[in-house]
Write an enzyme that holds these catalytic residues in place. Structure first.
Site, PDB file in Angstrom:
ATOM      1  N   SER A 132       0.848  -1.185   0.000  1.00  0.00           N
ATOM      2  CA  SER A 132       0.000   0.000   0.000  1.00  0.00           C
ATOM      3  C   SER A 132       0.883   1.235   0.000  1.00  0.00           C
ATOM      4  CB  SER A 132      -0.911   0.022   1.233  1.00  0.00           C
ATOM      5  OG  SER A 132      -1.593   1.262   1.347  1.00  0.00           O
ATOM      6  N   TYR A 177      -1.638   0.548  10.395  1.00  0.00           N
ATOM      7  CA  TYR A 177      -1.747  -0.198   9.137  1.00  0.00           C
ATOM      8  C   TYR A 177      -0.555   0.109   8.234  1.00  0.00           C
ATOM      9  CZ  TYR A 177      -3.628  -1.617   4.574  1.00  0.00           C
ATOM     10  OH  TYR A 177      -3.816  -2.190   3.344  1.00  0.00           O
TER      11      TYR A 177
END
Length: 255
Positions: free
Chosen positions: A148, A161
């Protein structure tokens, strides 16, 4: 994208996190090339419906496997079943699972943060390590791992995250060097916003790539042996700017 794809009738794609929109789109793409599919995830009924659809789309087989990314024994058992069902040299992997709770919820509940870290980094790393010898034994294969853009820099709004994805990026860099010596490629992707239920209606979403287009981009990148890419590509410039902001300024931002 309309570029021709090679036949994949001799390949088995293990799709991890197969219920996610991008994994679903990727499975449909390779199914049309006659590949054999192993769909792995948590929702057996959903995966069974997907398997039936993929067989109609041309997959030579579509097998359902259940696992829990937070349970190391479950991951090891899945890896054992995959090795029993595939021959060395015939396995490719698309890893698209993770857990992204709300940042404030994780700050209020560290146990939830631990679940995020376990599912997103530890589980992914564990499974890849267990499957690596099987890939090496065949001296062939492709691995695609979804990271990501959140992993490029720890940000106020999603640093738990983001840290899991940053760890996964570092892990995959080392694993790539290991697998390269045995003829296996590893492509690490850094998606920005994808047009899914997860991003629908969120503030600050300025462009969301479709799962279908993202899946095609990743497959072509893997076929070319590309090592790392942003999806869509303009995120490379955005993240370069974000990484360039001095820390004394960056820490005051709420992004």
């Amino acid at each position: 994208m309309s570029k021709p794809l090679p036949s994949m009738t001799d390949r088995t794609w293990l799709i991890l996190g197969a219920s996610s929109p991008i994994a679903r789109a990727f499975a449909r793409l390779v199914a049309g090339q006659g590949t054999r599919l192993i769909l792995a995830g948590r929702d057996r009924d959903d995966l069974a419906r997907s398997a039936a659809d993929l067989r109609l789309r041309g997959a030579s087989a579509a097998i359902v496997e259940i696992f829990d990314a937070e349970d190391m024994a479950s991951l090891d058992a899945l890896a054992d079943r995959v090795k029993q069902q595939t021959s060395p040299g015939g396995l490719d992997i698309f890893l698209a699972f993770g857990l992204m709770p709300d940042q404030k919820a994780m700050e209020a509940d560290p146990a939830l943060a631990t679940r995020c870290l376990t599912a997103t980094f530890t589980g992914a790393a564990r499974l890849l390590l267990v499957l690596a010898p099987h890939l090496e034994a065949g001296r062939a294969g492709r691995v695609i791992v979804l990271g990501s853009v959140a992993g490029d820099r720890g940000r106020f709004s999603n640093y738990v995250y983001g840290s899991a994805k940053a760890g996964l990026a570092a892990f995959c860099s080392g694993l790539r060097a290991r697998l390269f010596r045995q003829g296996v490629t590893l492509t690490f992707a850094k998606p920005g916003f994808l047009d899914t239920a997860m991003t629908w209606g969120l503030p600050g979403i300025f462009y969301a790539e479709s799962p279908e287009r993202a899946a095609a981009t990743l497959l072509y990148a893997s076929l070319k042996g590309k090592e790392e890419l942003y999806v869509p590509g303009f995120w490379a410039l955005i993240m370069l700017i974000i990484r360039s902001v001095p820390e004394k300024i960056f820490k005051k931002l709420s992004i």
